[in-house]
Design an enzyme around this catalytic site. Sequence first.
Site, PDB file in Angstrom:
ATOM      1  N   CYS A 147       4.958  -2.847   0.895  1.00  0.00           N
ATOM      2  CA  CYS A 147       4.966  -3.542   2.185  1.00  0.00           C
ATOM      3  C   CYS A 147       6.400  -3.987   2.470  1.00  0.00           C
ATOM      4  CB  CYS A 147       4.045  -4.761   2.089  1.00  0.00           C
ATOM      5  SG  CYS A 147       4.136  -5.866   3.504  1.00  0.00           S
ATOM      6  N   CYS A 182       7.616  -0.153   8.238  1.00  0.00           N
ATOM      7  CA  CYS A 182       6.358  -0.827   7.885  1.00  0.00           C
ATOM      8  C   CYS A 182       5.510   0.281   7.288  1.00  0.00           C
ATOM      9  CB  CYS A 182       5.682  -1.405   9.130  1.00  0.00           C
ATOM     10  SG  CYS A 182       3.982  -1.949   8.840  1.00  0.00           S
TER      11      CYS A 182
HETATM   12  N1  DGL Z   1       2.406  -2.806   5.841  1.00  0.00           N
HETATM   13  C1  DGL Z   1       3.164  -4.012   5.981  1.00  0.00           C
HETATM   14  C2  DGL Z   1       4.658  -3.720   6.026  1.00  0.00           C
HETATM   15  O1  DGL Z   1       5.110  -2.723   5.527  1.00  0.00           O
HETATM   16  C3  DGL Z   1       2.868  -4.948   7.111  1.00  0.00           C
HETATM   17  C4  DGL Z   1       1.528  -5.109   7.660  1.00  0.00           C
HETATM   18  C5  DGL Z   1       1.228  -6.532   8.048  1.00  0.00           C
HETATM   19  O2  DGL Z   1       1.832  -7.077   8.996  1.00  0.00           O
HETATM   20  O3  DGL Z   1       0.389  -7.079   7.361  1.00  0.00           O
HETATM   21  O4  DGL Z   1       5.411  -4.511   6.537  1.00  0.00           O
END
Ligand code: DGL
Length: 270
Positions: A81, A195
């Site tokens: 993430c 993301c």
């Molecule tokens: N998948 C997460 C990232 O790479 C973010 C998703 C979220 O906002 O929970 O930032």
Amino acid sequence: MRDTAISDPSAPILLLDTGVGGLTVLAEVRKALPDARLIYAADMAGIPYGTKTEAEVAARVAGLLGRMSERYKPRLACIACNTASTIALGMVREVLEIPVVGTVPAIKPAAAMTQTGTIGLLGTAGTIRQAYVDNLEADFASDKRLIRVAAPDLVNVAEAKLRGRAVDMSVIERAVAALRRADGGADIDTVVLACTHFPLLKSELAEVIGGEVQFIDGAAGIAQRIVHLTKNQEFRKLNNNLAVTTGTLDEFENLAPVLSNHGIDQIDRF
Ligand code: DGL
């Protein structure tokens, strides 16, 4: 330096994200290390991280990874993430005893790819304001124009898509319009998907942005980093891959086909 000797060859690699986004990282890790047991942790009770404060994200991620490390005894943890990594990677590394690999925006490869010198970066609101991103820009793209756009609604669209629901193209159109509308945005030829949810929408983003725009994300690079950190370790997969959710099993069970395509046939509540 951490000791990379591993006494249990079945010790898993743990990957954490809020929802399904980190599966884009898991897919690359699985390709690179087919014999490694993988545990995918989805913090469904904490989604989204992108709109939370830095303090909330850091406390949540450090707390969860600490508890998960005690339970699953992973050899390595990957924060799959960008939001959590750009906020809390340093802090998590201090509290865990195992190596921790983060997922940070692929600005360095994007700077090598761009021909026009203008790079778009789509991330969550949390990610795009981090000093970590300022530093990546200063180190690798100081002679480029980097246009940062927060597109938090893409997270929900990606979650819906993986549950078999229709993609809301108006959200994709808004994200692309924000990139193009920015000063110099017409020159963007490379977009960093900062993301881990966003590569799940790459075909839709490409369809809307059109032209010769290329996309880059960090997943393959992270897998290579994990290969490097575990290079002298033995892998023996005694148990199946596992997915755990901090939310309810009901809301997670409709992901079973997608998880199965990622080699995960067991789902538990954390
Ligand atoms: N998948 C997460 C990232 O790479 C973010 C998703 C979220 O906002 O929970 O930032």
